[in-house]
Design an enzyme around this catalytic site. Structure first.
Site, PDB file in Angstrom:
ATOM      1  N   GLY A  35      42.394  36.664  32.688  1.00  0.00           N
ATOM      2  CA  GLY A  35      42.743  35.244  32.747  1.00  0.00           C
ATOM      3  C   GLY A  35      41.549  34.362  33.078  1.00  0.00           C
ATOM      4  O   GLY A  35      40.652  34.765  33.823  1.00  0.00           O
TER       5      GLY A  35
ATOM      6  N   ASP B 123      43.993  34.122  41.232  1.00  0.00           N
ATOM      7  CA  ASP B 123      45.039  34.647  42.115  1.00  0.00           C
ATOM      8  C   ASP B 123      44.537  34.885  43.539  1.00  0.00           C
ATOM      9  O   ASP B 123      45.329  34.989  44.473  1.00  0.00           O
ATOM     10  CB  ASP B 123      45.597  35.974  41.570  1.00  0.00           C
ATOM     11  CG  ASP B 123      46.354  35.774  40.262  1.00  0.00           C
ATOM     12  OD1 ASP B 123      46.395  34.628  39.771  1.00  0.00           O
ATOM     13  OD2 ASP B 123      46.888  36.758  39.732  1.00  0.00           O
TER      14      ASP B 123
ATOM     15  N   LYS C  11      36.482  37.909  39.759  1.00  0.00           N
ATOM     16  CA  LYS C  11      37.078  36.695  39.216  1.00  0.00           C
ATOM     17  C   LYS C  11      38.590  36.780  39.269  1.00  0.00           C
ATOM     18  O   LYS C  11      39.138  37.821  38.948  1.00  0.00           O
ATOM     19  CB  LYS C  11      36.647  36.552  37.743  1.00  0.00           C
ATOM     20  CG  LYS C  11      37.402  35.541  36.953  1.00  0.00           C
ATOM     21  CD  LYS C  11      38.086  36.123  35.708  1.00  0.00           C
ATOM     22  CE  LYS C  11      39.244  37.009  36.006  1.00  0.00           C
ATOM     23  NZ  LYS C  11      40.112  37.315  34.876  1.00  0.00           N
ATOM     24  N   THR C  12      39.272  35.820  39.713  1.00  0.00           N
ATOM     25  CA  THR C  12      40.697  35.598  39.469  1.00  0.00           C
ATOM     26  C   THR C  12      41.163  34.425  40.314  1.00  0.00           C
ATOM     27  O   THR C  12      40.868  34.361  41.518  1.00  0.00           O
ATOM     28  CB  THR C  12      41.603  36.825  39.741  1.00  0.00           C
ATOM     29  OG1 THR C  12      42.959  36.411  39.560  1.00  0.00           O
ATOM     30  CG2 THR C  12      41.462  37.438  41.107  1.00  0.00           C
TER      31      THR C  12
ATOM     32  N   ARG D  50      42.285  40.684  27.132  1.00  0.00           N
ATOM     33  CA  ARG D  50      42.815  41.606  28.143  1.00  0.00           C
ATOM     34  C   ARG D  50      42.790  43.071  27.694  1.00  0.00           C
ATOM     35  O   ARG D  50      43.539  43.895  28.207  1.00  0.00           O
ATOM     36  CB  ARG D  50      44.255  41.215  28.503  1.00  0.00           C
ATOM     37  CG  ARG D  50      44.370  39.967  29.348  1.00  0.00           C
ATOM     38  CD  ARG D  50      45.720  39.890  30.024  1.00  0.00           C
ATOM     39  NE  ARG D  50      45.886  38.647  30.758  1.00  0.00           N
ATOM     40  CZ  ARG D  50      45.455  38.449  32.004  1.00  0.00           C
ATOM     41  NH1 ARG D  50      44.850  39.427  32.655  1.00  0.00           N
ATOM     42  NH2 ARG D  50      45.643  37.293  32.596  1.00  0.00           N
TER      43      ARG D  50
ATOM     44  N   ASP E  89      41.758  44.646  37.857  1.00  0.00           N
ATOM     45  CA  ASP E  89      41.877  45.629  36.772  1.00  0.00           C
ATOM     46  C   ASP E  89      40.558  45.763  36.009  1.00  0.00           C
ATOM     47  O   ASP E  89      40.149  46.871  35.646  1.00  0.00           O
ATOM     48  CB  ASP E  89      42.982  45.220  35.791  1.00  0.00           C
ATOM     49  CG  ASP E  89      44.375  45.425  36.402  1.00  0.00           C
ATOM     50  OD1 ASP E  89      44.524  46.344  37.231  1.00  0.00           O
ATOM     51  OD2 ASP E  89      45.288  44.670  36.051  1.00  0.00           O
TER      52      ASP E  89
HETATM   53  P1  FBP Z   1      43.580  37.618  36.055  1.00  0.00           P
HETATM   54  O1  FBP Z   1      44.167  38.521  37.082  1.00  0.00           O
HETATM   55  O2  FBP Z   1      43.144  38.283  34.820  1.00  0.00           O
HETATM   56  O3  FBP Z   1      42.520  36.731  36.632  1.00  0.00           O
HETATM   57  O4  FBP Z   1      44.727  36.611  35.583  1.00  0.00           O
HETATM   58  C1  FBP Z   1      45.545  36.018  36.494  1.00  0.00           C
HETATM   59  C2  FBP Z   1      46.581  35.157  35.848  1.00  0.00           C
HETATM   60  O5  FBP Z   1      46.153  33.818  35.786  1.00  0.00           O
HETATM   61  C3  FBP Z   1      47.881  35.297  36.613  1.00  0.00           C
HETATM   62  O6  FBP Z   1      47.978  34.360  37.638  1.00  0.00           O
HETATM   63  C4  FBP Z   1      48.908  35.162  35.533  1.00  0.00           C
HETATM   64  O7  FBP Z   1      50.067  35.878  35.841  1.00  0.00           O
HETATM   65  C5  FBP Z   1      48.243  35.769  34.340  1.00  0.00           C
HETATM   66  O8  FBP Z   1      46.877  35.578  34.510  1.00  0.00           O
HETATM   67  C6  FBP Z   1      48.694  35.165  33.040  1.00  0.00           C
HETATM   68  O9  FBP Z   1      48.202  35.952  32.003  1.00  0.00           O
HETATM   69  P2  FBP Z   1      47.941  35.455  30.530  1.00  0.00           P
HETATM   70  O10 FBP Z   1      46.707  34.637  30.583  1.00  0.00           O
HETATM   71  O11 FBP Z   1      47.722  36.704  29.769  1.00  0.00           O
HETATM   72  O12 FBP Z   1      49.117  34.673  30.113  1.00  0.00           O
END
Ligand code: FBP
Length: 550
Positions: A81, A205, A202-203, A145, A176
């Protein structure tokens, strides 16, 4: 990319991110500490990572170094993300590479880890880098991803690295993706490939943190962006005095984003999944709690308010969590078969025969759109929770409950509700000064780890509540953060997610104040992210970080 840029974009392009003192020097060296151990499941991790497990923690310090000064080819990839600041990591990498040797080259793999497997990349030139300095988004090289795990995928990566004569690969990703970095590093060591692998935390979250990694990048800007919006909604709610706003906030597992936004804005209800899990709270009890606040406020003449809900909530509510775990095990075996069934009712019937009675009942009680989402897993085995509209589910259940109480003459509360989801809105915001500086420093430090020939490390920058000058950079062996978890029914090594610590200061601060915030209108209005002005406005870190670091 559009030729026209905004006035703010123009001003931000000129912003020079701050670097820690040690990284500003051209003479740096990497100091290694004592050997380390995995976070848990030591024997299993050691067996799976015989080459890279146990490596020491690294610190980058000023001093005459033995770092590689020969021309280097380095690759970079954005994984998962979007998070504000990704482009600055790349700019930091690039500037540090060029400062070490103008002949160094940086290649961006396109559309995430899939680009590494397919050998799709472009060389990053000064013109490209300059266009993206201090901008949000991952569009410079895009993200994806894909997971690099099958033997043929690992072999394809090695082949591409060999043909590019790549000395290092920097993977910018979350837990991950950093796990993936460790797997790739281990494989390349075994194959005696020269390419070293470094991860960057990075995230948005905020759940990739531990004693070494104080924060993941992007969390700061995303939370400030959401908090601005929540503050605006709080003000609208106390102006219109007729709506209850239910806001779901991103954060696939941990509730750090929701807790931070709660601390920044003081909503009437802020759910923290980790507490709900610790207490074994059921969905019905969550609904009772929200309803209780709605009724108490109604009794005080306030038929309005704001509820914030973490995206990860469903996986922390005891009865739903049990059902999702059972579903994951079934999907681990029969995913394709279930997917190929002609319609949803047949899928429900198939699952009813395999889930325990209690889980089948919970699954059956959910709206069909949520049931369908729960049958999907991403390449890392995660439920795509960003598509589960928990805020609407809660609104429905709270209004059912209030309707029932009204029919019994037990309340006269009015309950008009609106739902919001703030997720994607914050992921590509222009990075705050904190994220711009932090990311640039992470990129700069990653270059030094590559020059030192380290592999299987996540770069870190610590001391983040101090001015950037005093930040300390280094590297944490990824294996030190690994534990075994069951994904799609199989045990796999993954970085231990940092959930909200219920004994920690951020949660304790919230817990002491929440009752007051529930009943009064103690809202705080943080306003938009500030890029210019006094440091106490423009450079301030998150409340979480300040409370955690005292
Ligand atoms: P990462 O863990 O890859 O940083 O992504 C986090 C996130 O933003 C979550 O908060 C959310 O659930 C998810 O990505 C959404 O995924 P996508 O971008 O595939 O819709």
């Amino acid at each position: 990319m559009s030729a026209e840029i905004s006035v703010l974009q123009k001003a931000r392009a000129a912003y020079q991110p701050k670097l820690p003192k040690a990284l500003r020097s051209n003479n740096v060296r990497v100091e290694l500490g004592v050997p380390t151990e995995p976070a848990a499941d030591k024997e299993q991790i050691k067996q799976r990572f015989p080459k890279t497990c146990g490596q020491p923690v690294a610190t980058i310090i000023e001093g005459n170094g033995e770092l590689n000064g020969n021309p280097l080819n380095v690759g970079v990839v954005l994984s998962g993300g979007q998070a504000p600041g990704g482009h600055n990591v790349i700019a930091g990498l690039f500037d540090a590479l060029k400062a070490a040797n103008p002949g160094n080259r940086l290649f961006g793999f396109l559309k995430g880890p899939g680009g590494i497997i397919k050998g799709k990349y472009k060389e990053l030139t000064p013109e490209i880098i300059d266009r993206y300095r201090n901008t949000g988004g991952f569009d410079m090289i895009m993200s994806g991803r894909d997971k690099i795990e099958k033997p043929e995928e690992l072999a394809a990566c090695k082949q591409n690295f060999d043909s590019m004569n790549l000395h290092g690969l920097v993977i910018i990703g979350g837990d991950d993706s950093n796990t993936n970095a460790a797997i790739l590093a281990e494989y390349l060591c075994k194959e005696e490939c020269r390419t070293v692998v470094i991860g960057v935390p990075k995230t948005i979250d905020g759940d990739m943190k531990n004693e070494q990694i104080e924060a993941s990048f992007g969390f700061d800007t995303a939370c400030k962006t959401y908090s601005e919006l929540i503050g605006n909604i709080c003000r609208d709610s106390m102006s219109a005095v007729k709506y209850w706003h239910f806001v779901r906030l991103m954060g696939r597992a941990a509730s750090h984003v929701t807790l931070e936004c709660g601390l920044q804005t003081h909503p009437n209800v802020c759910l923290v999944s980790e507490e709900i899990q610790a207490k074994g709270t059921t969905l019905a009890e969550v609904v009772d709690y929200i309803t209780d606040v709605v009724l108490k406020r109604a009794a005080a003449g306030k038929n309005y308010g704001v509820v914030i809900v973490p995206e990860g909530l469903p996986e922390f509510i005891s009865d739903i969590k049990r059902m999702i775990d059972e579903l994951s095990t079934i999907l681990g075996k029969d995913e394709q078969y279930i997917r190929d069934l002609p319609d949803h009712s047949e899928r429900v019937q198939y699952l009813n025969n395999r889930l325990t009675a209690a889980s089948a009942k919970v699954y059956g009680s959910l709206p069909q759109d949520i049931q369908e989402v729960l049958l999907h897993r991403d390449s890392h085995g995660n439920v795509p929770l960003s598509q589960v509209e928990t805020e609407r589910l809660l609104i429905d259940l709270v209004s059912d409950k209030i309707r029932l109480l009204k029919s019994r003459g037990q309340t006269e509360a009015k309950f008009s509700s609106l739902s919001h989801f703030f997720g994607y809105e914050g992921r590509c915001a222009m990075p705050s000064n904190f994220d711009a500086d932090y990311c640039y420093s992470l990129g700069y430090a990653a270059t030094q780890l590559v020059r030192a020939g380290l592999t299987g490390y996540t770069v870190n920058v610590r001391n983040l509540t101090r001015p950037a000058d005093e930040w300390v950079a280094g590297g944490t062996p990824v294996t030190m953060m690994l534990n075994m978890e069951v994904r799609k029914g199989k045990p796999v090594p993954v970085i231990k997610k940092a959930l909200v610590d219920l004994e920690g200061k951020p949660f304790q601060h919230f817990s002491t104040n929440r009752e007051r915030w529930a009943l009064n209108d103690d809202f705080v209005f943080p306003g938009p992210v500030q890029y210019f002005g006094p440091s106490q406005i423009a450079d301030v870190p998150t409340v979480t970080l300040k409370l955690e670091k005292g």
